[in-house]
Scaffold this active site. Structure first.
Site, PDB file in Angstrom:
ATOM      1  N   TRP A  35       0.859  -1.192   0.000  1.00 36.46           N
ATOM      2  CA  TRP A  35       0.000   0.000   0.000  1.00 36.46           C
ATOM      3  C   TRP A  35       0.895   1.241   0.000  1.00 36.46           C
ATOM      4  O   TRP A  35       1.945   1.234   0.673  1.00 36.46           O
ATOM      5  CB  TRP A  35      -0.848  -0.031   1.273  1.00 36.46           C
ATOM      6  CG  TRP A  35      -1.744   1.153   1.473  1.00 36.46           C
ATOM      7  CD1 TRP A  35      -3.058   1.256   1.116  1.00 36.46           C
ATOM      8  CD2 TRP A  35      -1.407   2.411   2.070  1.00 36.46           C
ATOM      9  NE1 TRP A  35      -3.558   2.499   1.442  1.00 36.46           N
ATOM     10  CE2 TRP A  35      -2.555   3.233   2.033  1.00 36.46           C
ATOM     11  CE3 TRP A  35      -0.242   2.948   2.629  1.00 36.46           C
ATOM     12  CZ2 TRP A  35      -2.583   4.531   2.535  1.00 36.46           C
ATOM     13  CZ3 TRP A  35      -0.256   4.236   3.116  1.00 36.46           C
ATOM     14  CH2 TRP A  35      -1.421   5.014   3.072  1.00 36.46           C
ATOM     15  N   SER A 101       4.189  -6.347   2.389  1.00 29.50           N
ATOM     16  CA  SER A 101       3.547  -5.382   3.269  1.00 29.50           C
ATOM     17  C   SER A 101       2.066  -5.690   3.406  1.00 29.50           C
ATOM     18  O   SER A 101       1.691  -6.736   3.918  1.00 29.50           O
ATOM     19  CB  SER A 101       3.806  -3.961   2.758  1.00 29.50           C
ATOM     20  OG  SER A 101       3.442  -2.999   3.712  1.00 29.50           O
ATOM     21  N   MET A 102       1.180  -4.817   2.921  1.00 28.89           N
ATOM     22  CA  MET A 102      -0.249  -5.107   2.982  1.00 28.89           C
ATOM     23  C   MET A 102      -0.572  -6.431   2.303  1.00 28.89           C
ATOM     24  O   MET A 102      -1.472  -7.167   2.727  1.00 28.89           O
ATOM     25  CB  MET A 102      -1.039  -3.974   2.324  1.00 28.89           C
ATOM     26  CG  MET A 102      -2.539  -4.182   2.389  1.00 28.89           C
ATOM     27  SD  MET A 102      -3.486  -2.832   1.665  1.00 28.89           S
ATOM     28  CE  MET A 102      -5.149  -3.446   2.008  1.00 28.89           C
ATOM     29  N   ASP A 232      13.458  -1.406   8.978  1.00 26.04           N
ATOM     30  CA  ASP A 232      12.132  -1.037   8.469  1.00 26.04           C
ATOM     31  C   ASP A 232      11.451  -0.131   9.485  1.00 26.04           C
ATOM     32  O   ASP A 232      11.090  -0.567  10.581  1.00 26.04           O
ATOM     33  CB  ASP A 232      11.307  -2.309   8.242  1.00 26.04           C
ATOM     34  CG  ASP A 232       9.985  -2.054   7.526  1.00 26.04           C
ATOM     35  OD1 ASP A 232       9.449  -0.945   7.653  1.00 26.04           O
ATOM     36  OD2 ASP A 232       9.500  -2.991   6.863  1.00 26.04           O
ATOM     37  N   HIS A 261      11.769  -0.373   4.607  1.00 21.55           N
ATOM     38  CA  HIS A 261      10.542  -1.063   4.211  1.00 21.55           C
ATOM     39  C   HIS A 261      10.579  -1.459   2.741  1.00 21.55           C
ATOM     40  O   HIS A 261      10.272  -2.607   2.396  1.00 21.55           O
ATOM     41  CB  HIS A 261       9.331  -0.166   4.493  1.00 21.55           C
ATOM     42  CG  HIS A 261       8.025  -0.874   4.339  1.00 21.55           C
ATOM     43  ND1 HIS A 261       7.662  -1.954   5.105  1.00 21.55           N
ATOM     44  CD2 HIS A 261       6.982  -0.657   3.487  1.00 21.55           C
ATOM     45  CE1 HIS A 261       6.455  -2.376   4.766  1.00 21.55           C
ATOM     46  NE2 HIS A 261       6.027  -1.616   3.775  1.00 21.55           N
TER      47      HIS A 261
END
Length: 281
Positions: A35, A101-102, A232, A261
């Site tokens: 995202w 991630s998402m 991150d 990240h």
């Protein structure tokens, strides 16, 4: 490039067309982006996977990139069903899912809702699993309610400023502002952020902030790789990657030293090497 229609069998919901980048031949690897970006962020991985004789498939989540932007469907149950629709439409089996991630939450929820019949293995990369929100029953959650509220407010009132700050944090160690990619790379990321529908960005942000994947992870039994940067600052390793690894028995853990990240770009060489080792094992 192609399009896949999802939700076509769900009464009361209109079809949603997802933009899919499907290239190469071989065993399929499906990549789910973070995202608020799009499948274009997998550019450092897709050619590498194709060269290694994998069929490499990345798609834009509903509401993001070049996919349709409906007004509903940004909870993880629907997003996992979208993933199921992609696998079914393309008739994919023996699949490795790579959730960034998402996207890691979509991998976990897909398994909880649809099982592992089509899967060979899974990868959680910089993943938001097992739960982001800091709560009494989740004290290791790295996202405070105050921080979540501040993010929502800024994204609502000043999206340009939000995306400018977010992309700097995304590509810097511990979100300290020292960006590890070129300014051209960062501007491309901002442009991808701006492709997202405003409602989709807000609702998806709420979804990954509050979703609880702890029970979902107990259902993961296929071979699993967890890959995460130890610097991150958006989804800190200790509250996410380390806990995801601990929650999945026999999972493999790769920690990328000094990686933020957005490690699939800043540390693309190490990221790709770890991913290919896992895929070929």
């Amino acid at each position: 490039m192609t399009e896949v229609v999802v939700n076509s069998r769900m009464l009361g919901l209109r079809d949603v067309r997802l933009h899919v980048d499907d290239r190469g031949v071989g065993r399929p690897v499906v990549l789910l982006h973070g995202w608020p970006l799009s499948s274009a962020t997998w550019a450092p991985q897709l050619p590498c996977l194709v060269d290694a004789s994998f069929r490499s498939i990345a798609y834009d989540r509903r509401g993001f990139g070049q996919s349709d932007k409906p007004k509903t469907g940004y909870g993880y149950d629907t997003l996992a069903d979208d993933l199921a629709g992609v696998l079914e439409a393309l008739d994919l089996w023996d699949v490795t899912l790579v959730g960034f991630s998402m996207g890691g939450g979509e991998v976990a929820r897909y398994i909880a809702r649809h099982g592992e019949e089509r899967l060979r293995s899974v990868v959680f990369a910089s993943s938001v699993t097992p739960r982001m929100m800091h709560l009494p029953d989740n004290p290791q959650g790295p996202l405070s309610a105050m921080k979540a509220g501040a993010m929502t407010l800024q994204l609502t009132t000043d999206p340009d400023g939000f995306f400018d700050r977010f992309t700097k944090d995304y590509y810097s160690r511990n979100a300290d502002g020292e960006v590890l990619v070129t300014e051209a790379d960062r501007q491309r990321a901002i442009a991808l952020c701006k492709q997202a529908d405003r409602l989709a960005a807000l609702e998806a942000m709420q979804s990954f902030g509050i979703a609880d994947f702890r029970d979902d992870l107990t259902k993961v039994t296929v071979p699993t790789l967890v890959i995460h940067g130890d610097a991150d600052g958006i989804v800190p390793f200790e509250g996410s990657g380390a806990r995801t690894h601990a929650a999945i028995p026999d999972s493999e853990l790769v920690v990328l030293e000094g990686a933020p990240h957005g490690c699939n770009l800043t540390h693309a060489g190490a990221f790709n090497a770890a991913l290919l080792r896992f895929l070929k094992a």
